[in-house]
Design a protein around this motif. Structure first.
Motif, PDB file in Angstrom:
ATOM      1  N   PRO A   1      24.097  18.190  58.634  1.00 44.25           N
ATOM      2  CA  PRO A   1      23.956  17.528  57.365  1.00 44.25           C
ATOM      3  C   PRO A   1      25.214  16.424  57.433  1.00 44.25           C
ATOM      4  CG  PRO A   1      23.312  19.685  57.115  1.00 44.25           C
ATOM      5  CD  PRO A   1      23.868  19.701  58.568  1.00 44.25           C
ATOM      6  N   HIS A   2      24.869  15.179  57.107  1.00 43.85           N
ATOM      7  CA  HIS A   2      25.902  14.270  56.832  1.00 43.85           C
ATOM      8  C   HIS A   2      25.435  12.966  55.987  1.00 43.85           C
ATOM      9  CE1 HIS A   2      29.705  12.202  58.600  1.00 43.85           C
ATOM     10  NE2 HIS A   2      29.129  11.461  58.788  1.00 43.85           N
ATOM     11  N   GLY A   3      26.248  13.077  54.884  1.00 39.10           N
ATOM     12  CA  GLY A   3      25.959  11.996  53.967  1.00 39.10           C
ATOM     13  C   GLY A   3      25.527  12.764  52.323  1.00 39.10           C
ATOM     14  N   ARG A   4      24.655  12.250  51.526  1.00 44.10           N
ATOM     15  CA  ARG A   4      24.276  12.846  50.423  1.00 44.10           C
ATOM     16  C   ARG A   4      23.141  13.636  50.548  1.00 44.10           C
ATOM     17  NH1 ARG A   4      25.469  12.168  45.498  1.00 44.10           N
ATOM     18  NH2 ARG A   4      26.723  10.333  45.909  1.00 44.10           N
ATOM     19  N   GLY A   5      23.053  14.892  50.179  1.00 42.12           N
ATOM     20  CA  GLY A   5      22.045  15.895  50.242  1.00 42.12           C
ATOM     21  C   GLY A   5      22.009  17.062  49.333  1.00 42.12           C
TER      22      GLY A   5
ATOM     23  N   TYR B   1      24.135  23.280  45.880  1.00 41.81           N
ATOM     24  CA  TYR B   1      24.943  22.347  45.811  1.00 41.81           C
ATOM     25  C   TYR B   1      24.248  20.730  46.181  1.00 41.81           C
ATOM     26  CZ  TYR B   1      28.686  19.097  47.927  1.00 41.81           C
ATOM     27  OH  TYR B   1      29.456  18.243  48.163  1.00 41.81           O
ATOM     28  N   SER B   2      24.861  20.086  45.247  1.00 42.86           N
ATOM     29  CA  SER B   2      24.106  18.525  45.508  1.00 42.86           C
ATOM     30  C   SER B   2      25.382  17.714  45.558  1.00 42.86           C
ATOM     31  CB  SER B   2      23.452  18.456  44.188  1.00 42.86           C
ATOM     32  OG  SER B   2      23.032  17.021  44.203  1.00 42.86           O
ATOM     33  N   GLY B   3      25.561  16.929  46.560  1.00 41.34           N
ATOM     34  CA  GLY B   3      26.503  16.131  46.828  1.00 41.34           C
ATOM     35  C   GLY B   3      26.693  15.706  48.252  1.00 41.34           C
ATOM     36  N   MET B   4      27.943  15.457  48.650  1.00 43.32           N
ATOM     37  CA  MET B   4      28.291  14.713  49.926  1.00 43.32           C
ATOM     38  C   MET B   4      28.379  15.745  50.899  1.00 43.32           C
ATOM     39  SD  MET B   4      27.741  11.639  49.224  1.00 43.32           S
ATOM     40  CE  MET B   4      28.335  10.866  50.936  1.00 43.32           C
ATOM     41  N   PHE B   5      28.072  15.541  52.242  1.00 51.30           N
ATOM     42  CA  PHE B   5      28.302  16.523  53.402  1.00 51.30           C
ATOM     43  C   PHE B   5      29.011  15.663  54.611  1.00 51.30           C
ATOM     44  CE2 PHE B   5      25.030  18.592  50.973  1.00 51.30           C
ATOM     45  CZ  PHE B   5      25.101  19.818  51.371  1.00 51.30           C
ATOM     46  N   ARG B   6      29.697  16.453  55.373  1.00 53.31           N
ATOM     47  CA  ARG B   6      30.309  15.736  56.496  1.00 53.31           C
ATOM     48  C   ARG B   6      30.338  16.683  57.725  1.00 53.31           C
ATOM     49  NH1 ARG B   6      33.669  11.373  57.141  1.00 53.31           N
ATOM     50  NH2 ARG B   6      35.260  11.429  58.969  1.00 53.31           N
ATOM     51  N   ASN B   7      29.878  16.303  58.851  1.00 54.10           N
ATOM     52  CA  ASN B   7      29.545  17.314  59.770  1.00 54.10           C
ATOM     53  C   ASN B   7      29.211  18.555  59.495  1.00 54.10           C
ATOM     54  OD1 ASN B   7      30.605  15.223  61.710  1.00 54.10           O
ATOM     55  ND2 ASN B   7      32.667  15.741  61.134  1.00 54.10           N
TER      56      ASN B   7
ATOM     57  N   ASP C   1      31.735  17.909  51.735  1.00 52.82           N
ATOM     58  CA  ASP C   1      32.831  17.211  52.071  1.00 52.82           C
ATOM     59  C   ASP C   1      32.622  15.797  51.162  1.00 52.82           C
ATOM     60  OD1 ASP C   1      35.061  15.448  53.098  1.00 52.82           O
ATOM     61  OD2 ASP C   1      35.331  17.103  54.313  1.00 52.82           O
ATOM     62  N   GLY C   2      33.429  15.555  49.971  1.00 57.83           N
ATOM     63  CA  GLY C   2      33.374  14.511  49.039  1.00 57.83           C
ATOM     64  C   GLY C   2      33.056  15.073  47.997  1.00 57.83           C
ATOM     65  N   TYR C   3      32.475  14.400  47.089  1.00 58.38           N
ATOM     66  CA  TYR C   3      32.371  14.679  45.651  1.00 58.38           C
ATOM     67  C   TYR C   3      30.707  15.635  45.663  1.00 58.38           C
ATOM     68  CZ  TYR C   3      31.305  14.676  40.505  1.00 58.38           C
ATOM     69  OH  TYR C   3      31.377  14.898  39.368  1.00 58.38           O
ATOM     70  N   GLY C   4      30.763  16.688  44.893  1.00 66.31           N
ATOM     71  CA  GLY C   4      29.567  17.446  44.751  1.00 66.31           C
ATOM     72  C   GLY C   4      29.593  18.145  43.470  1.00 66.31           C
ATOM     73  N   GLU C   5      28.341  18.815  43.254  1.00 65.00           N
ATOM     74  CA  GLU C   5      28.068  19.831  42.246  1.00 65.00           C
ATOM     75  C   GLU C   5      27.588  21.063  42.889  1.00 65.00           C
ATOM     76  OE1 GLU C   5      25.973  18.383  38.817  1.00 65.00           O
ATOM     77  OE2 GLU C   5      26.759  16.202  38.791  1.00 65.00           O
ATOM     78  N   TYR C   6      28.152  21.952  42.281  1.00 67.27           N
ATOM     79  CA  TYR C   6      27.891  23.230  42.631  1.00 67.27           C
ATOM     80  C   TYR C   6      27.577  24.290  41.618  1.00 67.27           C
ATOM     81  CZ  TYR C   6      28.537  27.740  45.613  1.00 67.27           C
ATOM     82  OH  TYR C   6      28.213  28.955  46.282  1.00 67.27           O
TER      83      TYR C   6
ATOM     84  N   HIS D   1      29.312  26.312  37.097  1.00 68.43           N
ATOM     85  CA  HIS D   1      28.903  25.031  37.330  1.00 68.43           C
ATOM     86  C   HIS D   1      30.186  24.359  37.662  1.00 68.43           C
ATOM     87  CE1 HIS D   1      28.129  20.425  36.102  1.00 68.43           C
ATOM     88  NE2 HIS D   1      27.723  20.802  37.596  1.00 68.43           N
ATOM     89  N   TYR D   2      30.447  23.843  38.622  1.00 71.84           N
ATOM     90  CA  TYR D   2      31.478  23.014  39.406  1.00 71.84           C
ATOM     91  C   TYR D   2      31.022  21.857  39.764  1.00 71.84           C
ATOM     92  CZ  TYR D   2      35.240  21.150  42.516  1.00 71.84           C
ATOM     93  OH  TYR D   2      36.333  20.473  42.882  1.00 71.84           O
ATOM     94  N   ALA D   3      32.021  20.709  39.351  1.00 70.52           N
ATOM     95  CA  ALA D   3      31.667  19.611  39.515  1.00 70.52           C
ATOM     96  C   ALA D   3      33.016  18.709  39.909  1.00 70.52           C
ATOM     97  CB  ALA D   3      31.082  18.556  38.323  1.00 70.52           C
ATOM     98  N   GLY D   4      33.181  18.532  41.169  1.00 72.14           N
ATOM     99  CA  GLY D   4      34.383  17.994  41.566  1.00 72.14           C
ATOM    100  C   GLY D   4      34.327  17.660  43.188  1.00 72.14           C
ATOM    101  N   HIS D   5      35.690  17.734  43.809  1.00 67.30           N
ATOM    102  CA  HIS D   5      35.682  17.159  45.106  1.00 67.30           C
ATOM    103  C   HIS D   5      35.684  18.263  46.049  1.00 67.30           C
ATOM    104  CE1 HIS D   5      36.810  13.455  43.237  1.00 67.30           C
ATOM    105  NE2 HIS D   5      36.516  12.809  44.552  1.00 67.30           N
TER     106      HIS D   5
END
Length: 1235
Positions: free
Chosen positions: A1056-1060, A1070-1076, A1080-1085, A1097-1101
């Motif tokens: 997963p790499h990018g928004r998902g 989890y809805s947000g950014m992924f990296r490798n 990684d990046g901004y997302g909501e959990y 609910h967490y919304a942050g980096h």
């Protein structure tokens, strides 16, 4: 520039279009004549009255010809050639209509012009005998404020009335008579009024007879259909009555309501009353039902009948009702098939009896013992001595066929006595004009006699609504009618209960229409509504009563009527299946058949498929398809004797249509009928353009007829069978049936559209298969997809077992419909061919479009459009052909695959591309005795080992070749989200084949176009390699942290790499950014808290899968933290609010955090206790220097230890007393106090 200005119609030879040819009515042998004084102007439409006609030419100009008594100048009353209507010059007329003695025209802007005779207000002008010139008619809707002008689409004219169809699909009427459909007693109506009875319905077409009106109305959507009421809305009487006796049940739908029946003013308030006494048995006829009927109908004003109370026995009543259903007249002078005497009846019954006995003997059955029959009470008529049950049933069926009603259930022996049947076929000698040999009676006297008889029968039948309101879908529904319409039939309770049990079908055909198609093409979901005078049965309701308001002709429901025509006293309805229903006066055989009675629609006996009709005063015209696609014209009706011939006794013309000799004229596009003449508009076949259009239309109509036959004769019987297989197979069959019905409906609509197209100016760019190509392409693709899915799952083989008896009985029919000529072909193959038959039509589209393209210049836009469309349909045909081969290849593979794995891997949409048993492919570093089988499907790569297997979805599979330096010769590296392995092929060629196959399959899976046609911009271009970065959905099965979680978003090389969006089975999301592969990046959990039935609910980096950086964490308990995070913990500066609502938080902390605990300087405000602490913290407690302020005015400044004041400090009380000193654990003060 000149070529651009030149229209396509001129290029195709428009000068040879719309040529007018006129015949004189009553002569089938005379050759047509060209209109005197008429040049080569192209005529688009023509309309005929009694002695005149109107022509609409290209450019919207209107001409009149014939006898025109309303013209001002004497020279123009009988012009030698058509004269131009100057008042309409420059108005751009789009349609014209002609009544008996008046005319109408509609302009492009929807304005109506009327002219001609106006004695009944039919030209919408008050107090004026004639309207010499076309005058505009003001039509405004009084329901709107301010008044809005109503735009008109179509016009229809009768003898004393005019109907207009507005752009909002409502009917407006003016003139005189009940045929207006208006609730008024003041005539003439010179101001157009809306027909309120059909307000809110979508009216598709209107037609006017001399004194009756027809309307084609679109059916209401299924959700708008209201249940059939039990009682009449007007008089509250029961519509259907059922009386259950010990040995029989009486069912009656004989209900009479005054609505719609024309009454005189003095009798308008009276209503018809009906009383039905309980049935009784007589010793003369065991089990026969008697009906005592009291009729008190007041005579209609138009008919002025005097009918007294009539009491009839069962036989007479039912005989009368049978007569009413069909308007039967037994006069031999009418030349109808009847039995003129007792001997003929006896011979007919005896013949049936002999045939039945012979049939039973041939089948090895014992003949049925004969039963004594009841002697008739009618003079000079005796029953035959014996007959059998089969003869009785045959006569019942014959009776039902004669009145045009399909028997919906099998009658038990004795259900209807032979007395009733023989009464129907017999002639009462006491009736005037009924004796044989009364042929000297003239046509007028014959007509009056028939009218009087039919009127009396109709009033006796006491029905004002349709006698053929069967209320059943064709071949649908288990609860069938057990009696002929309008009859009180004796039925066994056992048979009634058996028929009442609804048979649940395994599969039911879904609705056959498409909303999108209905918006673009003519609707086939139509109803026919009629009103006006009905003395000849021209309203089609089974009686001869007039109707004040529109009433639906129920027996035409579901017949897919697409066009209506009304003659003097008869009506015609054209269906999408190229059939014609006719009803009304049949004195001269104008109905196209010799069947009587005629107050209900019956099929006209025309040899070929009809696609256009016209109704004259006492004749009908049928434009039919022929083998060479050149339309043929049939004439049916009045036929005048030629010079020197004596008048025939029947003088009623041929009872079956006669084909006219008109092949040399050209291609007839339209026919119009008047009283003494009829005309045809003919096109010359320039460069084959017209011939190609007719070929397309003819083949499409025939194709629809074939699809309809497949649906009714094959598909419906198959679907009615029990035990059709597993649930999944039944669902697939349901999908095939649904798609077939949808495609069949679309083809029917297209056939109707082409018929209308041939009536117009015939511009190629207006063809539906060009304008709405995507509708056809999608429908064919959807049907082929559902059929191949059914094939892959072995549906035809599974269907063969429960349907073997039906298939064997219908083998000849199957071969005929599927066009299979080899008699040795297996039934399964024939069935397979039959289901794939519709896709052949695409080749025909391509061929005809290519023919049309050759009629244009290569540089013209029409040529390019036709050429592109032809290629498009041909490409789709080839594409669907490949899909069928893929399905057959896949089916063959499943037959050889191990059973257990087949059950888990076999899916309807899954297709086999290649597998390693025929293409050597092995797993690198595999064990010596291991078995590895790789199977490539269109959606997954399967790795099978002995009895286990694993599926790798193609959307999340990456394949790349390995170089020889990597130590893997002919190797392919396969990467998936959780696994990575290397495949070794036997040869470089095999490596290339597998790599190409996998790459194309992955690319197709990502595009989602595996089952879509290759049309549209760029969709047919195949990429060399699928993209490394892609969007896909995947469910993890191995990773400990992500097990059973589903990820939907962007990927890069297996991770997963990018928004998902990542979802866990326990509800975490989890809805947000992924990296490798990590968050990684901004997302909501979101994390559900089942104890509190809420969620965190967490919304942050995030960083490397953990909360890191600025964020907001909202706890299920109501606390909210805003600040910095590190490794999923609060770390750094942050604000924590406690409480459900921010505005009323009981406490708040702002300060530093270390490893999820308060540490360092911070401010804590306890709103509940009224205290605020400002100071140092450690491990979530006050530790170090700090200040406390309370709401009571206390102020403390000093050292804190474990949330308590310890050591040196200063205390300031509310009264300004200051304490400075030491504080101990037990709040002991040791120091000085000052003020």
């Amino acid at each position: 520039m000149d070529s651009k200005k030149r229209s396509s119609t001129e290029t195709e030879g428009s000068k040879e279009r719309g040529l007018v040819h006129v015949w004189k009515a009553g002569s089938c042998s005379a050759a047509p004549e060209r209109l005197p004084g008429w040049g080569e102007r192209t005529v688009l439409q023509a309309a005929l009255g009694v002695k005149h006609g109107v022509l609409l030419t290209e450019g919207g100009t209107v001409y009149s010809f014939g006898t025109l008594p309303w013209r001002n100048e004497p020279a123009e009353i009988c012009p030698s050639s058509p004269i131009l209507e100057n008042a309409l010059v420059g108005q751009c007329v789009v349609t014209v209509a002609a009544g008996s003695f008046h005319n109408g025209a509609v302009t492009e802007s929807g304005v109506v012009y009327m002219w001609g005779e106006n004695s009944a207000g039919q030209c919408a002008v008050a107090s004026q005998q004639y309207v010499p010139e076309p005058s505009p008619v003001s039509i405004s809707d009084s329901d709107t404020s301010p008044l809005l002008a109503v735009r008109i689409l179509q016009l229809a004219c009768g003898e004393e009335h005019t109907l207009a169809l507005s752009i909002s699909r409502e009917i407006w009427a003016w003139g005189t008579g009940c045929q207006l459909g208006l609730i008024t007693t003041t005539f003439p109506v010179t101001k157009p009024q809306k027909v309120e009875h059909l307000a809110g319905r979508i009216v598709l077409q209107v037609a006017c007879g001399a004194f009756h009106s027809l309307a084609l109305v679109q059916c209401l959507p299924s959700q708008d259909l209201k249940p059939v009421p039990e009682r009449c809305n007007q008089c509250s009487q029961l519509l259907i009555t059922m009386t259950d006796k010990e040995d029989h049940v009486i069912i009656s739908d004989s209900h009479c309501c005054p609505l719609g029946v024309t009454l005189s003013e003095s009798q308008a308030e009276n209503q018809a009353s009906t009383a039905i006494s309980p049935p009784t048995e007589t010793p003369h006829s065991q089990g026969e039902v008697f009906e005592n009927t009291l009729v008190e109908n007041h005579p209609p004003a138009a008919a002025q009948l005097n009918v007294e109370n009539v009491q009839t026995t069962s036989g007479d009543a039912i005989s009368s009702q049978l007569d009413i259903v069909g308007t039967t007249d037994m006069s031999s002078a009418r030349n109808i098939p009847s039995y003129p005497d007792t001997q003929a009846v006896n011979e007919y019954v005896q013949k049936l009896s002999d045939d039945s006995k012979r049939e039973n003997s041939e089948n090895g059955e014992e003949p049925v013992p004969s039963q004594p029959l009841v002697e008739e009470t009618i003079p000079n008529l005796h029953s035959p001595p014996t007959t059998s049950n089969s003869v009785l049933n045959s006569l019942v069926v014959s009776c039902a066929s004669a009145v045009g009603v399909r028997v919906a259930a099998t009658y038990e022996a004795g259900a209807l006595s032979l007395k009733k049947v023989m009464n129907f076929y017999s002639i009462a000698p006491c009736e005037p004009g009924a004796q044989a040999g009364s042929s000297a009676v003239g046509p007028e006297g014959l007509k009056d006699s028939r009218e009087e008889q039919v009127k009396q029968e109709s009033m006796q039948g006491k029905k004002s609504s349709s006698l053929v309101d069967i209320r059943e879908e064709e071949s649908e529904g288990g609860s069938r009618r057990l009696s002929l319409p309008g009859l009180l039939s004796q039925v066994s309770p056992r048979l009634l209960r058996k028929a009442a049990r609804v048979k649940t079908r395994t599969v039911v055909l879904t609705p056959t229409y498409s909303g999108e198609a209905d918006a673009l093409l003519p609707s086939l979901r139509t109803e026919v509504w009629t009103w006006g005078k009905g003395k000849e049965g021209q309203l089609g309701h089974g009686d001869v009563l007039p109707r004040l308001q529109p009433l639906c002709v129920k027996c035409l429901d579901g017949k897919e009527v697409i066009h209506l025509e009304a003659g003097g006293c008869h009506s015609l309805a054209l269906t999408a299946k190229s059939q014609v229903y006719s009803w009304g006066s049949n004195t001269f055989g104008q109905l196209g058949h010799c069947d009587f009675p005629t107050t209900v629609p019956r099929l006209a006996k025309v040899n070929s498929g009809v696609w256009s009709i016209a109704a004259g005063q006492d004749y009908s015209l049928f434009l039919v398809d022929t083998e060479d696609f050149q339309p043929g014209l049939y004439y049916s009706g009045r036929q005048d004797p030629t010079e020197g011939d004596s008048l025939p006794e029947n003088h009623s013309g041929p009872k079956t249509p006669v084909l006219l000799s008109c092949s040399k004229l050209g291609y007839i596009s339209r026919v119009t009928a008047g009283k003494d003449s009829y005309l045809a508009l003919v096109d010359k076949n320039i460069m084959g353009y017209i011939a190609s259009l007719h070929e397309l239309a003819t083949t499409e109509r025939r194709f629809y007829s074939k699809l309809s036959d497949i649906k009714s004769q094959i598909l419906r019987p198959l679907l009615s069978l029990d035990n059709l297989g597993t649930t999944s197979t039944v669902q697939l069959l349901q999908e095939v049936a649904s798609r077939f019905s949808k495609l069949c409906y679309l083809i029917g609509q297209h056939g109707a559209s082409l018929s209308s197209f041939l009536h117009g100016i015939k511009e190629a760019r207006s063809l539906a298969i060009l304008k709405h190509a995507s509708l056809f392409l999608d429908s064919y693709t959807e049907y082929c997809t559902s059929t191949t899915n059914f094939l892959v799952m072995g549906g035809f083989q599974l269907l063969a077992k429960p349907a073997i008896d039906f298939l064997n009985k219908s083998q000849e029919l199957l071969q005929d419909l599927s066009e299979v000529t080899d008699e040795n072909t297996q039934l399964i193959e024939i069935l397979n061919t039959l289901f794939f038959l519709p896709t052949r039509r695409l080749h025909n589209y391509a061929e005809v479009l290519l023919k049309l393209a050759t009629c244009f210049e290569v540089t013209s836009p029409e040529y390019q459009k036709l050429q592109d469309s032809s290629s498009c349909y041909e490409s789709l045909a080839l594409h669907l052909g490949r899909k069928r081969k893929e399905a057959e290849y896949t089916l063959g593979f499943w037959k050889t695959f191990p059973g257990k794995m087949t059950d888990s891997l076999r899916r309807p949409e899954r297709r086999l591309l290649c597998e390693s048993s025929n293409r050597a492919l092995s797993l690198q570093h595999a064990g010596r005795f291991s078995v590895n089988w790789f199977i490539l499907f269109n959606d997954a790569l399967v790795h099978a080992q002995f009895s286990t297997h694993h599926v790798f979805p193609l959307a999340t599979l990456w394949a790349e070749p390995l170089s020889e330096e990597a130590g893997a010769v002919n190797g392919l590296k396969i990467t998936t989200p959780e696994e990575q392995f290397t495949l070794i092929s036997s040869t470089p060629q095999e490596k290339t084949k597998w790599l190409r196959a996998i790459s194309q399959a992955v690319d197709q899976a990502l595009r989602g176009t595996s089952d879509l046609p290759p049309y549209g911009s760029g969709s047919s271009i195949q990429r060399q390699e699928p993209p490394i970065s892609r969007s896909a959905k995947y469910t993890f099965y191995k990773d400990s942290r992500l097990k059973d979680a589903t990820y939907d978003g962007r990927w890069f090389s297996g991770k997963p790499h990018g928004r998902g969006v990542l979802k866990w089975p326990d509800g975490k999301r989890y809805s947000g950014m992924f990296r490798n592969g990590l968050e990684d990046g901004y997302g909501e959990y979101r994390i559900p808290n089942r104890a509190l039935n809420k969620e965190d609910h967490y919304a942050g980096h995030w960083k490397e899968g953990r909360m890191c950086g600025q964020g907001v964490y909202s706890y299920a308990s109501g606390e909210v933290f805003e600040g910095c995070f590190q490794d999923n913990m609060r770390h750094g500066h942050g604000l924590l609010r406690s409480g459900k609502l921010t505005s009323s938080s009981p406490s708040m902390f702002i300060g530093q955090w270390v490893m999820d605990k308060k540490a360092g300087y911070g401010v804590f405000d306890d709103i509940t206790r009224g205290e605020k602490y400002m100071g140092m913290w450690q491990d979530d407690v006050c530790q170090g220097n700090g200040v406390v302020v309370t709401q009571f005015g206390l102020y403390y400044e000093g050292n804190f230890h474990l949330n308590k004041m310890m050591g040196n400090g200063v205390l300031l009380s509310e009264d300004d007393t200051i304490y400075e000193g030491e504080f101990s654990d037990d709040w002991t003060l040791s120091g000085k106090v000052g003020n």
